[in-house]
Design a protein around this motif. Structure first.
Motif, PDB file in Angstrom:
ATOM      1  N   GLN A 242       0.961  -1.312  -0.052  1.00  0.00           N
ATOM      2  CA  GLN A 242       0.047  -0.081   0.148  1.00  0.00           C
ATOM      3  C   GLN A 242       0.992   1.332  -0.004  1.00  0.00           C
ATOM      4  N   VAL A 243       0.584   2.340  -0.887  1.00  0.00           N
ATOM      5  CA  VAL A 243       1.505   3.436  -0.770  1.00  0.00           C
ATOM      6  C   VAL A 243       0.685   4.685  -0.103  1.00  0.00           C
ATOM      7  N   ALA A 244       1.165   5.566   0.542  1.00  0.00           N
ATOM      8  CA  ALA A 244       0.738   6.609   1.142  1.00  0.00           C
ATOM      9  C   ALA A 244       1.629   7.724   0.766  1.00  0.00           C
ATOM     10  N   ASP A 245       1.235   8.928   0.289  1.00  0.00           N
ATOM     11  CA  ASP A 245       2.182  10.094   0.226  1.00  0.00           C
ATOM     12  C   ASP A 245       1.161  11.381   0.193  1.00  0.00           C
ATOM     13  N   LEU A 246       1.917  12.499   0.533  1.00  0.00           N
ATOM     14  CA  LEU A 246       1.031  13.755   0.432  1.00  0.00           C
ATOM     15  C   LEU A 246       0.231  14.053  -1.112  1.00  0.00           C
ATOM     16  N   SER A 247       0.989  13.657  -1.980  1.00  0.00           N
ATOM     17  CA  SER A 247       0.644  14.004  -3.392  1.00  0.00           C
ATOM     18  C   SER A 247      -0.259  12.651  -3.662  1.00  0.00           C
ATOM     19  N   ARG A 248      -1.574  13.100  -3.910  1.00  0.00           N
ATOM     20  CA  ARG A 248      -2.438  12.225  -4.593  1.00  0.00           C
ATOM     21  C   ARG A 248      -2.192  11.648  -6.122  1.00  0.00           C
ATOM     22  N   SER A 249      -1.644  12.504  -6.826  1.00  0.00           N
ATOM     23  CA  SER A 249      -1.366  12.190  -8.259  1.00  0.00           C
ATOM     24  C   SER A 249      -0.335  11.341  -8.218  1.00  0.00           C
ATOM     25  N   ARG A 250       0.690  11.505  -7.215  1.00  0.00           N
ATOM     26  CA  ARG A 250       2.151  10.824  -7.118  1.00  0.00           C
ATOM     27  C   ARG A 250       1.372   9.265  -6.703  1.00  0.00           C
TER      28      ARG A 250
END
Ligand code: NAD
Length: 367
Positions: free
Chosen positions: A214-222
């Motif tokens: 699962q990936v989490a990042d501040l950037s949705r598009s990323r």
């Protein structure tokens, strides 16, 4: 009127640098200011017993100068341990530039920063970090040789992030071996927090092995881009720490294992690229140990990048850098064994080995 200083926290008010909580007998701290380019930077040289202080330059929108100073002190100290445990003849240093790299960075500012680095005559050698790029290093290279991570076309080793990711992958596999009895990550549920330069390559290794990422990042598009590319899942919840995963890989910024998060963490292994993951090494290291969560010390497993750039100094190529980085698997297992044998945390075990190397070198130099 004299103010009574009652807590260590207040000490920095009277001793702004040497009294900082993160000050750890750093050898030298250099404040760089240039009005014309708007550069405000701090270079922290923690220790040069094993060699010149090498560490990247971070450009970040700090809320204030205290935050920047605290960061450079913590990061440069971490570099001392990272190089020492990786067997490199390098000391620990790091630099921070205060500002938003996307808005404030200019070629002139980077050149000026390079001149400040050059003025230290090789005692500090820079490289890239969050907010700086290979292109910035190439620019710095025009004004000083005290820079690594320059382009391959200029004789450099290029972007260190893929090698860092490989080392993190090796450290994670070692931690899985120790905790789950197998280094095979197929079927393991893994949360990767921060899918930047390092995080993305880590996701690539993990998905190739069949992990459920699962990936989490501040950037949705990323997140969407990476999820699509590697067939992973975007984390949709509000609180990734309490997510039901086997492994948590912090690959964004530091101090994510802190008073607020530590009691929520369900993962049994923490292994990631971010520097200084434990907000408080002693307290949070001990809590993880009590909870039976295996923590792969960050400065040990994220050393691939520095192993790679060290090749620029001692002239070894990518193959040797990858071979040395692969060895992070063995070193991580050795650290776990030492921690178990001595009844100390994995962080303490890794630090003890690094400190011994520095002390041994000091004794050699004294004789
Ligand atoms: P990067 O800037 O390329 O990526 C960081 C990513 O984290 C970005 O996508 C950002 O949006 C995301 N992020 C920031 N805060 C977040 C948050 N609160 N939650 C979720 N995502 C968040 O950086 P990088 O080069 O990939 O490095 C990642 C970490 O690893 C940093 O802490 C860095 O110091 C450390 N590190 C990097 C290297 C290297 O070779 N690049 C080497 C050693 C350590």
């Amino acid at each position: 009127m004299t103010t009574e200083i009652t807590t260590a926290k207040e000490l920095h008010k009277i001793d702004p640098v040497f009294g900082q909580l993160s000050f750890d007998n750093h050898e030298q701290i250099v404040f760089c200011n240039d009005k014309d380019t708007g550069l405000k930077a701090i270079i922290g040289i923690h220790n040069t017993v094993l060699g010149p202080a090498l560490g990247g330059t971070r450009m970040w929108k700090y809320n204030n100068e205290w935050e920047a100073l605290n960061d450079v002190l913590r990061l440069s100290r971490g570099m001392t341990y990272k190089s020492a445990i990786s067997g490199l003849n390098l000391g620990g240093g790091k630099a921070v530039i205060i500002g938003d790299s996307k808005v404030d960075k200019t070629p002139e500012m980077i050149t000026k920063f390079g001149q400040f680095v050059g003025s230290l005559s090789g005692k500090y050698i820079t490289a890239e970090d969050v907010g700086t790029t290979t292109e910035d290093m190439d620019r710095i290279h025009k004004v000083t040789n005290s820079v690594t991570g320059i382009s391959e076309s200029l004789g450099g080793s290029g972007n260190p992030s893929p090698v860092t990711a490989y080392g993190v992958y090796m450290g994670m596999k070692a931690a899985a071996q120790y905790k789950f009895g197998t280094a095979n990550l197929a079927g393991k549920k893994i949360m990767v927090q921060g899918i930047g330069h390092v995080g993305e390559t880590l996701v690539k290794y993990l998905t190739e092995e069949g992990a459920l990422v699962q990936v989490a990042d501040l950037s949705r598009s990323r997140m969407e881009e990476v999820a699509k590319k590697y067939g992973t899942v975007v984390f949709e919840g509000n609180d990734l720490y309490s997510a039901d995963v086997d492994i948590y890989a912090p690959c964004a910024l530091g101090a994510t294992v802190n008073d607020e998060t530590i009691h929520k963490i369900k993962a049994q292994v923490i292994a990631g690229a971010a520097n200084n993951q434990l907000a408080n090494e002693q307290v949070h290291g001990a809590i993880l140990q009590e909870k039976g969560i295996v923590y792969a010390p960050d400065f040990l497993i994220n050393a691939g990048g520095i192993i790679n750039v060290y090749g620029e100094i001692v002239k070894y190529g990518k193959d040797e850098a990858m071979r040395r980085t692969e060895n992070i698997f063995n070193t991580t297992l050795e650290i776990f064994a030492l921690a178990e044998q001595r009844g100390i945390t994995t962080q303490q075990a890794a630090m003890a080995i690094a400190e011994k190397r520095i002390e041994d070198r000091k004794k050699e130099m004294a004789n």
